[in-house]
Design an enzyme around this catalytic site. Structure first.
Site, short mmCIF file in Angstrom:
data_model
loop_
_atom_site.label_atom_id
_atom_site.label_comp_id
_atom_site.label_asym_id
_atom_site.label_seq_id
_atom_site.Cartn_x
_atom_site.Cartn_y
_atom_site.Cartn_z
N ALA A 229 -1.30 -2.53 -10.61
CA ALA A 229 -0.69 -3.57 -9.75
C ALA A 229 -1.21 -3.37 -8.34
O ALA A 229 -1.90 -2.39 -8.04
CB ALA A 229 0.82 -3.48 -9.79
N LYS A 230 -0.86 -4.29 -7.44
CA LYS A 230 -1.24 -4.15 -6.04
C LYS A 230 -0.35 -5.03 -5.19
O LYS A 230 0.06 -6.11 -5.61
CB LYS A 230 -2.70 -4.56 -5.82
#
Length: 403
Positions: free
Chosen positions: A84-85
């Site tokens: 994720a980010k």
């Protein structure tokens, strides 16, 4: 530039298919109207990991690319976690930056509590995000993983002991990513039987990742001939005194020019990309190397310390010239790999144990890729993506157990 014995045949490697992310969220700050994003690319055992960045102009597409890269990192290093980010379109030097970051994290609290383990990234140093988490009543930015432990308090103490352990070059949690980048360079040198003492390096960006890589490469005897920060490029063909320069950095990773020796040349910022060196380490921003400027590169190897440092067109053009581009999800994955080794109890607060494990892993990964690659068959990234795609099924049913 060294050319070695690399073939330039015209065959092409096909990239594996890239599925859509699991989730994209766009957030608007009610105070400043700043926009932020969370992209969850993959989940393993209901969890994903990836830092939170802050920079003017940050876009959803950028965050999506970075989240995909995190999935590749965790797969490449066999970590039981998805990718994720987070990203915020705001200037980290603005005095309101901490407040914006806190409101973003508060809005993402449902994910940060259970599903998303975040950490530092461009514009957001680890101490800043940890301070935000503390104000929000969470233990540390690894909160979601720590809360899965049987004794979260004991796990939090163990994690903090590792992060704050003193190592050559700084605190272990600050330098381990740069150490991994340095080992990626050394693995490439070893693959081609290059003497490190005769190798030269240019580094774009001297923050946590670039500064750490420069420090450890200098420590091994490689000659760091150029470093660049926001103010420009510092160049000395005889080799820079890297530790002395890094000691002058401010909180934004910029070198104090009043303390730079007079004999060191001061050149424009982007000159660093064209410095003749064996290794070029882009460690500043995403998309630093593009189709428009990649022809300036005179290095034999580009080692991506920054996430998404090279655009696909630039990477293909460099590969066609025989330039190896060690992709970000291999070269700079040391930080996330080490963080999860720390969380899972594979390493502790003794720096040498962490260095030994990361050195062995990085040499194995980079060596395997370089032995499998010929520039005429496509990019090194394509080879790496095929390897990580093959691991997706193996990780689908992984269960995370945090001691």
């Amino acid at each position: 530039m060294r050319t070695g014995n690399r073939s330039t045949s015209a065959a092409a490697v096909t990239h594996p298919s890239r599925p859509e992310p699991i989730m994209r969220i766009e957030w608007t700050d009610p105070v400043t109207h700043t926009v932020g994003y969370l992209v969850v690319d993959t989940l393993v055992s209901g969890m994903a990991t990836g830092g939170t960045r802050m920079r003017p102009g940050c876009t959803l597409t950028e965050v999506e690319d970075l989240a995909r890269g995190m999935s590749a990192k965790t797969a490449m290093f066999d970590l039981p976690i998805g990718g994720a980010k987070g990203g915020i379109d705001f200037d980290p030097k603005d005095p309101r930056a901490d407040e914006v970051l806190e409101r973003f994290c508060d809005a993402m609290r449902p994910f940060l509590d259970r599903h998303w383990v975040t950490a530092e990234d461009l514009g957001v140093p680890q101490h800043r995000i940890d301070a935000v988490f503390a104000r929000l009543g969470m233990r540390q930015s690894y909160h979601a993983a720590i809360e899965r432990a049987a004794d979260p308090q004991r796990t939090a103490e163990r994690v903090m002991a590792g992060l704050c352990a003193h190592a050559p070059g700084g605190l272990l949690g600050d330098v381990i990513g740069g150490y991994g980048v340095a080992q990626a360079c050394l693995a490439a040198a070893q693959n081609w039987n290059w003497d490190p003492a005769r190798c030269t390096v240019a580094v774009q960006g001297v923050g946590t990742m670039g500064g750490g890589a420069a420090w450890y490469l200098h420590d091994t005897g490689m000659k760091v001939v150029a470093v660049a920060d926001a103010a420009g490029t510092l160049f000395d063909p005889a080799g820079l005194d890297v530790p002395a320069l890094l000691d002058t950095r401010d909180e934004y990773g910029e070198i104090d020019r009043t303390r730079v020796p007079a004999h060191v040349e001061r050149l424009p910022r982007d000159v660093v990309l064209g410095v003749e060196a064996d290794f070029l380490i882009p460690a500043a921003v995403s998309y630093a190397l593009t189709e428009a400027n990649c022809d300036q590169v005179r290095a034999s190897v580009v080692v991506e310390a920054a996430n998404a440092a090279t655009t696909p067109h630039a990477e293909a053009a460099l590969a066609a010239r025989g330039v190896a581009v060690v992709p970000d999800f291999v070269a700079n994955a040391g930080a996330v790999a080490w963080a999860w080794w720390l969380l899972l109890g594979y390493v502790g607060s003794e720096p040498q144990d962490s260095f030994d494990r990361l050195r062995a892993a990085m040499h194995d990964k980079v060596g395997t890729l370089l032995r499998a690659w010929q520039p005429g068959t496509g990019t090194l990234r394509a080879v790496a993506e095929l390897l990580t795609a093959s691991k997706a099924h193996e990780r689908a049913n992984t269960t995370i157990t945090v001691p």
